[in-house]
Design a protein around this motif. Structure first.
Motif, PDB file in Angstrom:
ATOM      1  N   THR A   1     -13.117  65.706   0.644  1.00  0.00           N
ATOM      2  CA  THR A   1     -11.655  65.672   0.547  1.00  0.00           C
ATOM      3  C   THR A   1     -11.263  65.820  -0.923  1.00  0.00           C
ATOM      4  O   THR A   1     -12.082  65.679  -1.828  1.00  0.00           O
ATOM      5  CB  THR A   1     -11.095  64.341   1.096  1.00  0.00           C
ATOM      6  OG1 THR A   1     -11.580  63.277   0.261  1.00  0.00           O
ATOM      7  CG2 THR A   1     -11.516  64.118   2.535  1.00  0.00           C
ATOM      8  N   ARG A   2     -10.024  66.110  -1.101  1.00  0.00           N
ATOM      9  CA  ARG A   2      -9.502  66.259  -2.449  1.00  0.00           C
ATOM     10  C   ARG A   2      -9.609  64.932  -3.210  1.00  0.00           C
ATOM     11  O   ARG A   2      -9.886  64.913  -4.420  1.00  0.00           O
ATOM     12  CB  ARG A   2      -8.039  66.701  -2.363  1.00  0.00           C
ATOM     13  CG  ARG A   2      -7.608  67.562  -3.503  1.00  0.00           C
ATOM     14  CD  ARG A   2      -6.165  68.002  -3.332  1.00  0.00           C
ATOM     15  NE  ARG A   2      -5.995  69.313  -2.787  1.00  0.00           N
ATOM     16  CZ  ARG A   2      -6.065  70.436  -3.507  1.00  0.00           C
ATOM     17  NH1 ARG A   2      -6.362  70.369  -4.772  1.00  0.00           N
ATOM     18  NH2 ARG A   2      -5.860  71.602  -2.960  1.00  0.00           N
ATOM     19  N   THR A   3      -9.452  63.826  -2.557  1.00  0.00           N
ATOM     20  CA  THR A   3      -9.557  62.508  -3.190  1.00  0.00           C
ATOM     21  C   THR A   3     -10.978  62.267  -3.687  1.00  0.00           C
ATOM     22  O   THR A   3     -11.185  61.779  -4.801  1.00  0.00           O
ATOM     23  CB  THR A   3      -9.148  61.400  -2.197  1.00  0.00           C
ATOM     24  OG1 THR A   3      -7.839  61.682  -1.699  1.00  0.00           O
ATOM     25  CG2 THR A   3      -9.161  60.036  -2.858  1.00  0.00           C
ATOM     26  N   GLN A   4     -11.962  62.614  -2.875  1.00  0.00           N
ATOM     27  CA  GLN A   4     -13.358  62.437  -3.282  1.00  0.00           C
ATOM     28  C   GLN A   4     -13.672  63.310  -4.500  1.00  0.00           C
ATOM     29  O   GLN A   4     -14.335  62.857  -5.435  1.00  0.00           O
ATOM     30  CB  GLN A   4     -14.310  62.801  -2.144  1.00  0.00           C
ATOM     31  CG  GLN A   4     -14.361  61.779  -1.025  1.00  0.00           C
ATOM     32  CD  GLN A   4     -15.251  62.247   0.113  1.00  0.00           C
ATOM     33  OE1 GLN A   4     -15.374  63.443   0.360  1.00  0.00           O
ATOM     34  NE2 GLN A   4     -15.842  61.285   0.824  1.00  0.00           N
ATOM     35  N   ASP A   5     -13.222  64.538  -4.484  1.00  0.00           N
ATOM     36  CA  ASP A   5     -13.456  65.429  -5.620  1.00  0.00           C
ATOM     37  C   ASP A   5     -12.800  64.896  -6.898  1.00  0.00           C
ATOM     38  O   ASP A   5     -13.383  64.959  -7.980  1.00  0.00           O
ATOM     39  CB  ASP A   5     -12.928  66.832  -5.323  1.00  0.00           C
ATOM     40  CG  ASP A   5     -13.756  67.548  -4.255  1.00  0.00           C
ATOM     41  OD1 ASP A   5     -14.904  67.116  -4.026  1.00  0.00           O
ATOM     42  OD2 ASP A   5     -13.251  68.528  -3.679  1.00  0.00           O
ATOM     43  N   THR A   6     -11.588  64.352  -6.758  1.00  0.00           N
ATOM     44  CA  THR A   6     -10.889  63.788  -7.906  1.00  0.00           C
ATOM     45  C   THR A   6     -11.636  62.572  -8.450  1.00  0.00           C
ATOM     46  O   THR A   6     -11.797  62.419  -9.664  1.00  0.00           O
ATOM     47  CB  THR A   6      -9.444  63.403  -7.527  1.00  0.00           C
ATOM     48  OG1 THR A   6      -8.777  64.549  -7.021  1.00  0.00           O
ATOM     49  CG2 THR A   6      -8.686  62.854  -8.723  1.00  0.00           C
ATOM     50  N   LEU A   7     -12.095  61.694  -7.582  1.00  0.00           N
ATOM     51  CA  LEU A   7     -12.821  60.503  -8.005  1.00  0.00           C
ATOM     52  C   LEU A   7     -14.140  60.866  -8.697  1.00  0.00           C
ATOM     53  O   LEU A   7     -14.512  60.265  -9.717  1.00  0.00           O
ATOM     54  CB  LEU A   7     -13.085  59.577  -6.829  1.00  0.00           C
ATOM     55  CG  LEU A   7     -11.858  58.843  -6.271  1.00  0.00           C
ATOM     56  CD1 LEU A   7     -12.219  58.052  -5.021  1.00  0.00           C
ATOM     57  CD2 LEU A   7     -11.266  57.928  -7.322  1.00  0.00           C
TER      58      LEU A   7
END
Length: 153
Positions: A4-10
């Motif tokens: 997900t985009r959240t995982q990539d950001t983290l």
């Protein structure tokens, strides 16, 4: 498992934090304290042998770092090593009869300058010179003297 985009950001933030941590670690290891020089004044001392003393080596009084070595060069007339030290301005009460000695931190550690304040009521100013100095002890010379002394016995 989907990304997900959240995982990539983290993950990106974690990698960026790691890079920043490595940057600050490298500053600590290389003895660089800050990007801006502190308010300092410069004093000099002459040594017959400065040993392995380096630019940015600590200058201390009673074990407290009060400055750093800012320049080392040879005097072409006397062939002495001239060491310039940048001392923090808050330590502007060093007597003008202060002595300077080059020590080694531990047996094989880095070399530093230790200043022993004298008893004069006059203080070292910017551009001042320390007259009383003791050069670095060269480990090879000490070992050589010991071996020749034992060989003669």
């Amino acid at each position: 498992m989907q990304h997900t985009r959240t995982q990539d950001t983290l993950v990106g933030l974690f990698v960026a934090a790691g890079i920043v941590a490595l940057f600050f670690l490298s500053l600590q290891v290389s003895n660089i304290r800050s990007f801006m020089p502190a308010d300092t004044y410069v004093i000099t001392a002459r040594f017959s042998n400065s040993g392995g003393l380096k630019v940015k080596s600590p200058v201390s009084v009673a074990g407290v770092r009060i400055g750093r070595v800012s320049n080392i060069y040879i005097d072409k007339e006397t062939y002495e090593s001239v060491v310039e030290m940048s001392i923090e301005s808050k330590y502007d009460t060093l007597p003008d009869d202060t002595s300077a000695t080059i020590y080694t931190a531990g047996l094989l550690g880095e070399q530093y300058i230790n200043l022993d304040p004298g008893g004069s009521f006059d203080y070292l100013k910017n551009g001042g010179r320390i007259e009383i100095t003791q050069s670095a002890i060269v480990l090879e010379e000490v070992i050589g003297r010991f071996l020749f002394q034992k060989a003669e016995e």
